[in-house]
Design a protein around this motif. Structure first.
Motif, PDB file in Angstrom:
ATOM      1  N   UNK A  32       0.825  -1.200   0.000  1.00 41.82           N
ATOM      2  CA  UNK A  32       0.000   0.000   0.000  1.00 41.82           C
ATOM      3  C   UNK A  32       0.860   1.251   0.000  1.00 41.82           C
ATOM      4  N   UNK A  33       1.903   1.252   0.794  1.00 47.68           N
ATOM      5  CA  UNK A  33       2.802   2.401   0.849  1.00 47.68           C
ATOM      6  C   UNK A  33       3.419   2.666  -0.527  1.00 47.68           C
ATOM      7  N   UNK A  34       3.889   1.624  -1.186  1.00 51.29           N
ATOM      8  CA  UNK A  34       4.464   1.766  -2.526  1.00 51.29           C
ATOM      9  C   UNK A  34       3.409   2.243  -3.515  1.00 51.29           C
ATOM     10  N   UNK A  35       2.206   1.710  -3.406  1.00 50.38           N
ATOM     11  CA  UNK A  35       1.103   2.048  -4.303  1.00 50.38           C
ATOM     12  C   UNK A  35       0.778   3.544  -4.217  1.00 50.38           C
ATOM     13  N   UNK A  36       0.733   4.075  -3.007  1.00 50.28           N
ATOM     14  CA  UNK A  36       0.429   5.489  -2.827  1.00 50.28           C
ATOM     15  C   UNK A  36       1.583   6.373  -3.284  1.00 50.28           C
ATOM     16  N   UNK A  37       2.794   5.960  -2.954  1.00 46.68           N
ATOM     17  CA  UNK A  37       3.971   6.737  -3.341  1.00 46.68           C
ATOM     18  C   UNK A  37       4.073   6.855  -4.854  1.00 46.68           C
ATOM     19  N   UNK A  38       3.800   5.766  -5.554  1.00 50.45           N
ATOM     20  CA  UNK A  38       3.874   5.769  -7.012  1.00 50.45           C
ATOM     21  C   UNK A  38       2.878   6.740  -7.630  1.00 50.45           C
ATOM     22  N   UNK A  39       1.781   7.013  -6.914  1.00 48.72           N
ATOM     23  CA  UNK A  39       0.763   7.937  -7.435  1.00 48.72           C
ATOM     24  C   UNK A  39       0.851   9.329  -6.815  1.00 48.72           C
ATOM     25  N   UNK A  40       1.844   9.510  -5.937  1.00 45.90           N
ATOM     26  CA  UNK A  40       2.025  10.787  -5.250  1.00 45.90           C
ATOM     27  C   UNK A  40       0.758  11.199  -4.505  1.00 45.90           C
ATOM     28  N   UNK A  41       0.177  10.233  -3.810  1.00 45.18           N
ATOM     29  CA  UNK A  41      -1.028  10.471  -3.039  1.00 45.18           C
ATOM     30  C   UNK A  41      -0.699  10.661  -1.567  1.00 45.18           C
ATOM     31  N   UNK A  42      -1.375  11.592  -0.917  1.00 48.86           N
ATOM     32  CA  UNK A  42      -1.272  11.747   0.533  1.00 48.86           C
ATOM     33  C   UNK A  42      -2.188  10.716   1.191  1.00 48.86           C
ATOM     34  N   UNK A  43      -1.685   9.978   2.156  1.00 47.95           N
ATOM     35  CA  UNK A  43      -2.545   9.003   2.836  1.00 47.95           C
ATOM     36  C   UNK A  43      -3.833   9.616   3.378  1.00 47.95           C
ATOM     37  N   UNK A  44      -3.770  10.869   3.823  1.00 48.64           N
ATOM     38  CA  UNK A  44      -4.947  11.516   4.394  1.00 48.64           C
ATOM     39  C   UNK A  44      -6.062  11.708   3.385  1.00 48.64           C
ATOM     40  N   UNK A  45      -5.744  11.621   2.102  1.00 47.34           N
ATOM     41  CA  UNK A  45      -6.748  11.802   1.048  1.00 47.34           C
ATOM     42  C   UNK A  45      -7.316  10.484   0.536  1.00 47.34           C
ATOM     43  N   UNK A  46      -6.933   9.380   1.164  1.00 43.17           N
ATOM     44  CA  UNK A  46      -7.199   8.052   0.602  1.00 43.17           C
ATOM     45  C   UNK A  46      -8.002   7.202   1.578  1.00 43.17           C
ATOM     46  N   UNK A  47      -8.896   6.389   1.032  1.00 41.71           N
ATOM     47  CA  UNK A  47      -9.546   5.334   1.816  1.00 41.71           C
ATOM     48  C   UNK A  47      -9.358   4.010   1.084  1.00 41.71           C
ATOM     49  N   UNK A  48      -8.990   3.003   1.827  1.00 41.71           N
ATOM     50  CA  UNK A  48      -8.847   1.647   1.305  1.00 41.71           C
ATOM     51  C   UNK A  48     -10.129   0.879   1.598  1.00 41.71           C
ATOM     52  N   UNK A  49     -10.676   0.239   0.574  1.00 38.99           N
ATOM     53  CA  UNK A  49     -11.862  -0.601   0.762  1.00 38.99           C
ATOM     54  C   UNK A  49     -11.454  -2.049   0.525  1.00 38.99           C
ATOM     55  N   UNK A  50     -11.620  -2.883   1.554  1.00 39.76           N
ATOM     56  CA  UNK A  50     -11.230  -4.279   1.468  1.00 39.76           C
ATOM     57  C   UNK A  50     -12.152  -5.164   2.275  1.00 39.76           C
ATOM     58  N   UNK A  51     -11.784  -6.447   2.377  1.00 46.12           N
ATOM     59  CA  UNK A  51     -12.689  -7.414   3.017  1.00 46.12           C
ATOM     60  C   UNK A  51     -12.050  -8.212   4.138  1.00 46.12           C
ATOM     61  N   UNK A  52     -10.796  -7.905   4.493  1.00 46.07           N
ATOM     62  CA  UNK A  52     -10.129  -8.666   5.552  1.00 46.07           C
ATOM     63  C   UNK A  52      -9.412  -7.726   6.507  1.00 46.07           C
ATOM     64  N   UNK A  53      -9.083  -8.230   7.685  1.00 47.49           N
ATOM     65  CA  UNK A  53      -8.411  -7.410   8.689  1.00 47.49           C
ATOM     66  C   UNK A  53      -7.069  -6.880   8.207  1.00 47.49           C
ATOM     67  N   UNK A  54      -6.404  -7.630   7.338  1.00 44.74           N
ATOM     68  CA  UNK A  54      -5.119  -7.182   6.823  1.00 44.74           C
ATOM     69  C   UNK A  54      -5.250  -5.841   6.097  1.00 44.74           C
ATOM     70  N   UNK A  67     -12.576   1.235   4.920  1.00 51.99           N
ATOM     71  CA  UNK A  67     -13.918   0.671   5.084  1.00 51.99           C
ATOM     72  C   UNK A  67     -13.808  -0.801   4.728  1.00 51.99           C
ATOM     73  N   UNK A  68     -14.382  -1.661   5.550  1.00 55.12           N
ATOM     74  CA  UNK A  68     -14.365  -3.093   5.290  1.00 55.12           C
ATOM     75  C   UNK A  68     -15.759  -3.563   4.884  1.00 55.12           C
ATOM     76  N   UNK A  69     -15.800  -4.486   3.929  1.00 54.66           N
ATOM     77  CA  UNK A  69     -17.068  -5.057   3.477  1.00 54.66           C
ATOM     78  C   UNK A  69     -17.141  -6.521   3.893  1.00 54.66           C
TER      79      UNK A  69
END
Length: 227
Positions: free
Chosen positions: A156-178, A191-193
């Protein structure tokens, strides 16, 4: 409960998980797990049982399921067996309810999104291309190693860095605790589904919003943006 990564900031970019989130592949997953069970002399299970035992690291998860320790040779055999059977059934998987319409609506509102999966990158990209999803994403990252891949937070850290995204502007949507652990470590919202391999009761201790569908997740984020 806010889902944005930073104080006072609502998320404007979504990082989507794939398996169990955008892709409803539960039947294929359980069938592949049961192929492992058969090989290791365990009775077959259903989805609800798999949800009670699923966790990471996966090797420990399978040791609980099979009720035996796994050697390195056992684990390698299990990993190959699972993926062989999963691939055979992948064509039966369907997009989750609300996909792709909800993703198109998010993009049409001038917001951005990307895809981060622990499924193999060289198989993920052709699949989402075939499903006509690729143009929706600013970036797609899958697993680029043969087995494993480490903690999702690193990816996730690499994914955001590659897009020059601030973590504060991002939400991850997934289905597991990881997914929640990765978001917490990197500083994004989450947000978890309940559509994947972990039950609501297993997800709620993460302390992030838990919803039952992709439309519910996007409604939660959109409401926060409008607040």
């Amino acid at each position: 409960m806010r889902v944005g990564g930073g104080a006072g900031t609502a998320a404007r970019h979504i990082v989507w998980d794939w398996n169990g989130t955008l892709l409803d592949d539960n039947d294929a997953v359980v069938a592949a797990v049961n192929a492992v069970c058969a090989e290791f002399g365990r009775d077959p299970i259903d989805l609800e049982h798999w949800r009670t035992v699923f966790s990471r690291p996966l090797q420990q998860c399978y040791e609980r399921l099979l009720e035996r320790p796994l050697t390195e040779a056992d684990w390698n055999k299990l990993d190959v067996l699972y993926h062989e059977h999963y691939r055979e059934l992948l064509h039966t998987a369907r997009l989750a309810p609300g996909v792709p319409d909800e993703l198109h609506s998010w993009s049409a509102a001038g917001r951005t999104q990307s895809l981060l999966s622990m499924w193999f990158h060289d198989e993920l990209v052709p699949l989402i291309t075939e499903l006509e999803l690729l143009p929706l994403f600013e970036r797609v990252d899958g697993l680029r190693t043969e087995v494993g891949g480490g903690a999702k937070a690193e990816h996730l850290d690499h994914h955001l860095t590659a897009q020059r995204l601030r973590p504060a502007d991002v939400v991850l949507i997934g289905d597991v605790l990881d997914d929640a652990l990765a978001a917490d470590k990197v500083g994004t919202g989450c947000v978890l589904v309940t559509t994947g391999v972990m039950s609501r009761s297993a997800l709620e201790p993460a302390g992030v919003p838990v919803v039952d569908s992709i439309p519910d997740a996007l409604a939660l984020i959109t409401d926060e943006l409008a607040a």
